[in-house]
Design a protein around this motif. Structure first.
Motif, mmCIF file in Angstrom:
data_model
loop_
_atom_site.group_PDB
_atom_site.id
_atom_site.type_symbol
_atom_site.label_atom_id
_atom_site.label_comp_id
_atom_site.label_asym_id
_atom_site.label_seq_id
_atom_site.Cartn_x
_atom_site.Cartn_y
_atom_site.Cartn_z
ATOM 1 N N ASP A 189 -9.582 4.195 4.405
ATOM 2 C CA ASP A 189 -9.401 3.862 2.990
ATOM 3 C C ASP A 189 -10.271 2.647 2.669
ATOM 4 N N HIS A 244 0.833 -1.202 0.000
ATOM 5 C CA HIS A 244 0.000 0.000 0.000
ATOM 6 C C HIS A 244 0.875 1.262 0.000
ATOM 7 N N HIS A 280 -3.505 9.253 1.594
ATOM 8 C CA HIS A 280 -2.682 8.196 2.179
ATOM 9 C C HIS A 280 -1.717 8.748 3.219
ATOM 10 N N HIS A 290 -7.544 -2.411 -2.244
ATOM 11 C CA HIS A 290 -6.114 -2.619 -2.013
ATOM 12 C C HIS A 290 -5.749 -2.418 -0.542
HETATM 13 FE FE LIG Z 1 -5.184 3.196 -0.500
#
Ligand SMILES: [Fe+2]
Length: 252
Positions: free
Chosen positions: A217, A75, A130, A221
């Motif tokens: 998130d 990630h 992120h 993924h």
């Molecule tokens: Fe992400």
């Protein structure tokens, strides 16, 4: 890689303004490149004309067993890095964006030249989201009194707040994020598609800017290696890794 740079001073100022219910940013979209950021809880500057991957504030296995090390490493080093690479392409294509912080670009997104606006939105959003996400997680912290008081007054109880957050997170179709923000002295749960976030165009039309406290998130993924298609397991486990200490700091 560079370390995170938080706008602690600015955040205190923004929180104080929110406290009297009067936070509206005076910056017009056309002046987005020069106005100071009052709201962003995280400032990501360019270094020598490029954005760079921030170091994680912990090891890849630090959130085990709730988020596995392999997911964290991929990630961070692959997905997050890819957003930065594409964002840097946009900076290269549009020289007026060089030297600007990511917060400047996102708060005034509609003023970014159209030829690179989607790139900044998708990949700049990916970089900011992120970077903020990594800071929002830590194992073993406990919900603080400032947040719990707000959650109770806003949702009736902590359990109700958590239930609402999980329900909203499960309702995000496809890829996106769920956010917990402070706005008008209340906690609110917001969602965004893809890599959008509540900062985007927050300077436009003097809109009231929410204070982002944390987000989750919801892209596959973020959880598929461990949880496969079971997003509910990932979301319910998320409470174990929320960095409540950081949230109390944001609320000061
Ligand atoms: Fe992400």
């Amino acid at each position: 890689m560079e370390n995170f740079k938080t706008t602690r001073k600015n955040f205190i100022k923004a929180s104080a303004l929110i406290g009297i219910g009067s936070l509206t940013l005076g910056a017009k979209a056309s002046s987005f490149l020069s106005e100071p950021n009052l709201n962003a809880p995280l400032i990501l500057p360019q270094t020598d004309g490029k954005f760079t991957l921030p170091a994680l504030p912990y090891a890849y296995n630090a959130l085990e067993p709730f988020i596995d090390a392999q997911t964290m490493e991929i990630h961070h080093t692959k997905h997050h890095q890819a957003y930065i690479n594409k964002l840097n392409e946009a900076i290269t294509l549009e020289s007026t964006l060089q030297g600007k912080s990511l917060e400047d670009l996102l708060l005034g997104l509609s003023a970014v030249p159209e030829k690179v606006r989607s790139m900044v939105r998708n990949h700049g959003g990916g970089h900011w989201n992120h970077s903020f996400f990594w800071k929002s997680m830590k194992l073993g912290t406990q919900m603080g009194t400032k947040f719990s008081t707000l959650a109770t007054s806003s949702f009736g109880s902590i359990d109700q707040f958590k239930a609402n957050f999980e329900k909203v997170s499960m309702g995000v179709f496809g890829s996106g994020w769920a956010w917990v923000v402070l706005q008008d002295k209340q906690l609110k749960i917001m969602t965004s598609a893809n890599q959008d976030n509540p900062l985007m165009d927050a300077n436009k039309d003097n809109k009231r800017v929410p204070i982002i406290l944390f987000g989750i998130d919801l892209w596959e993924h973020a959880y598929y290696l461990k949880h496969k298609n079971k997003r509910a397991d990932y979301v319910s486990n998320f409470w174990n890794v929320v960095n409540w200490d950081e949230i109390e700091i944001l609320l000061k």
